[in-house]
Design a protein around this motif. Structure first.
Motif, PDB file in Angstrom:
ATOM      1  N   HIS A 143       5.915   4.533 -12.523  1.00  0.00           N
ATOM      2  CA  HIS A 143       6.439   5.583 -13.116  1.00  0.00           C
ATOM      3  C   HIS A 143       7.638   5.779 -13.632  1.00  0.00           C
ATOM      4  O   HIS A 143       8.103   4.803 -14.362  1.00  0.00           O
ATOM      5  N   LYS A 170      -2.818 -13.590 -13.425  1.00  0.00           N
ATOM      6  CA  LYS A 170      -3.587 -12.677 -12.349  1.00  0.00           C
ATOM      7  C   LYS A 170      -3.353 -13.090 -11.046  1.00  0.00           C
ATOM      8  O   LYS A 170      -3.541 -12.176 -10.220  1.00  0.00           O
ATOM      9  N   ARG A 215       4.606  -7.738 -13.260  1.00  0.00           N
ATOM     10  CA  ARG A 215       4.390  -7.183 -14.761  1.00  0.00           C
ATOM     11  C   ARG A 215       5.480  -7.123 -15.474  1.00  0.00           C
ATOM     12  O   ARG A 215       6.501  -6.911 -14.911  1.00  0.00           O
ATOM     13  N   LEU A 216       5.085  -7.030 -16.673  1.00  0.00           N
ATOM     14  CA  LEU A 216       6.054  -6.931 -17.564  1.00  0.00           C
ATOM     15  C   LEU A 216       6.535  -5.143 -17.505  1.00  0.00           C
ATOM     16  O   LEU A 216       5.866  -4.266 -18.149  1.00  0.00           O
ATOM     17  N   ARG A 238      -0.709   4.499 -19.604  1.00  0.00           N
ATOM     18  CA  ARG A 238      -1.906   4.958 -19.115  1.00  0.00           C
ATOM     19  C   ARG A 238      -2.679   5.662 -20.549  1.00  0.00           C
ATOM     20  O   ARG A 238      -3.876   5.701 -20.580  1.00  0.00           O
TER      21      ARG A 238
HETATM   22  N1  ACO Z   1       2.678  -6.311 -17.640  1.00  0.00           N
HETATM   23  C1  ACO Z   1       1.305  -7.046 -17.486  1.00  0.00           C
HETATM   24  N2  ACO Z   1      -0.224  -6.693 -17.475  1.00  0.00           N
HETATM   25  C2  ACO Z   1      -0.121  -5.100 -17.496  1.00  0.00           C
HETATM   26  C3  ACO Z   1       0.996  -4.501 -17.649  1.00  0.00           C
HETATM   27  C4  ACO Z   1       2.082  -5.052 -17.539  1.00  0.00           C
HETATM   28  N3  ACO Z   1       3.213  -4.182 -17.782  1.00  0.00           N
HETATM   29  N4  ACO Z   1       0.318  -3.213 -17.886  1.00  0.00           N
HETATM   30  C5  ACO Z   1      -0.783  -3.202 -17.584  1.00  0.00           C
HETATM   31  N5  ACO Z   1      -1.345  -4.586 -17.662  1.00  0.00           N
HETATM   32  C6  ACO Z   1      -2.841  -5.073 -17.485  1.00  0.00           C
HETATM   33  C7  ACO Z   1      -3.185  -4.896 -16.298  1.00  0.00           C
HETATM   34  O1  ACO Z   1      -3.015  -5.926 -15.316  1.00  0.00           O
HETATM   35  C8  ACO Z   1      -4.806  -4.765 -16.444  1.00  0.00           C
HETATM   36  O2  ACO Z   1      -5.318  -5.798 -16.936  1.00  0.00           O
HETATM   37  P1  ACO Z   1      -6.949  -6.315 -16.507  1.00  0.00           P
HETATM   38  O3  ACO Z   1      -7.767  -5.546 -17.601  1.00  0.00           O
HETATM   39  O4  ACO Z   1      -7.089  -7.888 -16.829  1.00  0.00           O
HETATM   40  O5  ACO Z   1      -6.915  -6.076 -14.978  1.00  0.00           O
HETATM   41  C9  ACO Z   1      -4.835  -3.933 -17.912  1.00  0.00           C
HETATM   42  O6  ACO Z   1      -3.522  -4.245 -18.255  1.00  0.00           O
HETATM   43  C10 ACO Z   1      -4.887  -2.469 -17.498  1.00  0.00           C
HETATM   44  O7  ACO Z   1      -3.661  -2.074 -16.442  1.00  0.00           O
HETATM   45  P2  ACO Z   1      -4.114  -0.835 -15.451  1.00  0.00           P
HETATM   46  O8  ACO Z   1      -2.906  -1.285 -14.774  1.00  0.00           O
HETATM   47  O9  ACO Z   1      -5.299  -0.667 -15.325  1.00  0.00           O
HETATM   48  O10 ACO Z   1      -3.612   0.366 -16.275  1.00  0.00           O
HETATM   49  P3  ACO Z   1      -2.924   1.992 -15.964  1.00  0.00           P
HETATM   50  O11 ACO Z   1      -3.413   2.811 -16.962  1.00  0.00           O
HETATM   51  O12 ACO Z   1      -3.777   2.100 -14.708  1.00  0.00           O
HETATM   52  O13 ACO Z   1      -1.551   1.710 -15.904  1.00  0.00           O
HETATM   53  C11 ACO Z   1       0.827   1.469 -16.105  1.00  0.00           C
HETATM   54  C12 ACO Z   1      -0.733   2.120 -16.474  1.00  0.00           C
HETATM   55  C13 ACO Z   1       0.903   1.606 -14.564  1.00  0.00           C
HETATM   56  C14 ACO Z   1       2.031   2.272 -17.054  1.00  0.00           C
HETATM   57  C15 ACO Z   1       0.755  -0.162 -16.281  1.00  0.00           C
HETATM   58  O14 ACO Z   1       0.720  -0.433 -17.464  1.00  0.00           O
HETATM   59  C16 ACO Z   1       2.228  -0.601 -15.715  1.00  0.00           C
HETATM   60  O15 ACO Z   1       2.215  -0.946 -14.544  1.00  0.00           O
HETATM   61  N6  ACO Z   1       3.295  -0.883 -16.411  1.00  0.00           N
HETATM   62  C17 ACO Z   1       4.615  -1.359 -15.914  1.00  0.00           C
HETATM   63  C18 ACO Z   1       5.192  -0.268 -15.169  1.00  0.00           C
HETATM   64  C19 ACO Z   1       5.668   0.722 -16.079  1.00  0.00           C
HETATM   65  O16 ACO Z   1       6.675   0.529 -17.329  1.00  0.00           O
HETATM   66  N7  ACO Z   1       5.590   2.193 -15.914  1.00  0.00           N
HETATM   67  C20 ACO Z   1       6.250   3.231 -16.698  1.00  0.00           C
HETATM   68  C21 ACO Z   1       4.935   3.817 -17.648  1.00  0.00           C
HETATM   69  S1  ACO Z   1       5.532   5.044 -18.515  1.00  0.00           S
HETATM   70  C22 ACO Z   1       6.174   6.257 -17.252  1.00  0.00           C
HETATM   71  O17 ACO Z   1       5.582   6.737 -16.394  1.00  0.00           O
HETATM   72  C23 ACO Z   1       7.206   6.989 -17.749  1.00  0.00           C
END
Ligand code: ACO
Length: 401
Positions: free
Chosen positions: A239, A270, A275-276, A282
């Motif tokens: 977050h 995987k 993660r990037l 979301r």
């Molecule tokens: N890098 C690589 N892969 C990713 C990333 C990423 N940053 N984000 C999502 N994915 C992939 C997941 O591995 C998943 O792949 P799969 O379908 O093969 O399993 C798919 O994309 C969907 O990801 P989820 O984690 O299910 O998506 P969710 O909506 O639950 O998560 C989140 C959203 C937490 C923001 C996620 O994209 C993430 O971890 N991003 C990096 C952290 C980040 O930047 N957070 C800040 C968000 S903005 C804020 O809160 C202010």
């Protein structure tokens, strides 16, 4: 009409939606978000227009009271806030007890919760509208002072006290960077970019920290403790903590030789937990409108301040590679609000560990507006259900030997 509660009692039916990916927890008239089209509006006003034309305090007023203020209303609002910016001196005693290198978010959450001890009128049951409003004003006023204390502590510097002659953002800049130069609080470049960043972070409907504020507040918990809970929720790297994690990641990539392709491959692997950071959201499945504005502000500010930060080039390269990559395209992963914000904070002179605290300062009006809306609408206590997967009955076994 179908009585859902009755139906559930009769059938034992419970909706299971881990992570609340599809479950609305409330009705709200504060923030409109269309993730498919990349639209974000506060009370109907577009984030682009607000970031361009308004100030953080105008946006705070808009979020909390529902309308853009008149000139008199904003003057009264800022005047009242400026008269509550001092924080009880006794709070400094335990603030001084934190190790100087303790994480700023840990300090912030504790200090904000402690406001309830120093301003106990916030604990009163059935506060009048006027009393609630005074608590809101105090929360807004003291937060910027506390954030600047924490910044000062990270350098071992003495705190700088607030001055009523400044507006909210200028006062904050005065309390943080006041020793740099006399004019820092009125440097238009700093004031403008700080306003923009705080506005862009000010609300984002039912995200993790905001939902936390609402659910904690739904037990009739006071504002300070509810906001403190939101601060804890914001801290995590998935977050608000992502802004710190982004800069740490960019630094790591730089020190590793700057091969962005290699790190993109790691993010796709995987078997690798990497993660990037600053990518994906979301709700946004097209682009994050805040990221577009921040990227432009980042270019402008670095140029105006004459800062040449090599991590900016790495960030842009990562974005370019990722946006052409099938993995990111298919999963609709785009830069989010945190991808470029840290580069600006760094250019302004904030240490990396302060970034999430600055996010919290920006998000404060949104948390307050959501807490107030929850109270005005007399929402019931938040209490999710579960699908139980353990044993349903076991005979107690006496402990032996
Ligand atoms: N890098 C690589 N892969 C990713 C990333 C990423 N940053 N984000 C999502 N994915 C992939 C997941 O591995 C998943 O792949 P799969 O379908 O093969 O399993 C798919 O994309 C969907 O990801 P989820 O984690 O299910 O998506 P969710 O909506 O639950 O998560 C989140 C959203 C937490 C923001 C996620 O994209 C993430 O971890 N991003 C990096 C952290 C980040 O930047 N957070 C800040 C968000 S903005 C804020 O809160 C202010």
């Amino acid at each position: 009409a179908v009585d859902i509660a009755k139906l559930r009692d009769l059938t034992g039916y419970i909706t299971l939606d881990t992570g609340y990916k599809n479950t609305g927890a409330t009705k709200s008239a504060i923030t409109f978000l269309d993730g498919e089209q990349g639209i974000l509006r506060y009370r109907g006003y577009s984030i682009e227009q607000l970031a361009e034309k308004s100030t953080f305090m105008e946006v705070a007023f808009l979020l909390i009271y529902g309308e853009l203020p008149t000139e008199k209303q904003i003057a009264d609002f800022e005047h009242e806030i400026s008269h509550h910016t001092l924080v009880h001196e006794d709070m400094k005693k335990f603030f001084d007890g934190f190790p100087s290198h303790s994480h700023p978010m840990g300090q912030l959450g504790s200090l904000v919760c402690s406001l309830s001890a120093f301003y106990p009128e916030s604990l009163k049951n059935n506060q009048t509208e006027e009393e609630i409003n005074l608590t809101i004003i105090k929360m807004l006023a003291k937060m910027s002072t506390i954030v600047s204390w924490i910044y000062k502590k990270s350098f071992g510097h003495p705190v700088i006290y607030p001055q009523n002659k400044y507006d909210y953002v200028s006062n904050f800049l005065h309390m943080t960077f006041g020793q740099r130069t006399e004019e820092v609080a009125v440097d238009p470049v700093l004031v403008d970019v700080m306003n923009k960043l705080l506005i862009l972070h000010a609300d984002h409907e039912q995200n993790c920290s905001t939902s936390t504020v609402r659910i904690v507040g739904s037990s009739d918990c006071n504002l300070y403790a509810s906001i403190s809970a939101g601060i804890s929720a914001l801290w995590g790297p998935l977050h608000g903590g992502a802004n710190q994690a982004v800069i740490e990641m960019l630094e790591q990539i730089k020190n590793d030789g700057g091969d962005t392709q290699k790190w993109i491959a790691k993010a796709k692997d995987k078997n690798d937990s990497f993660r990037l950071m600053g990518f994906g959201h979301r709700v946004y499945k097209n682009f994050d409108p805040r990221a577009k504005i921040i990227k432009k502000a980042c270019d402008d500010v670095l140029e105006k301040l004459g800062v040449n930060d090599p991590v900016l080039a790495i960030a842009k390269q990562l974005e370019e590679v990722a946006l052409k990559d099938e993995y990111f395209v298919q999963r609709k992963l785009y830069p989010n609000v945190d991808f470029y914000s840290g580069i600006i904070y760094r250019a302004l002179g904030f240490p990396t560990e302060m970034f999430t605290v600055l996010f919290a300062l920006g998000r404060l009006p949104g948390w307050i507006a959501q807490w107030k809306e929850m109270k005005v609408n007399k929402e019931p206590i938040g209490r999710p259900r579960q699908v139980y997967t353990g044993s349903t009955f076991r005979e107690y076994v006496e402990m032996k030997g």
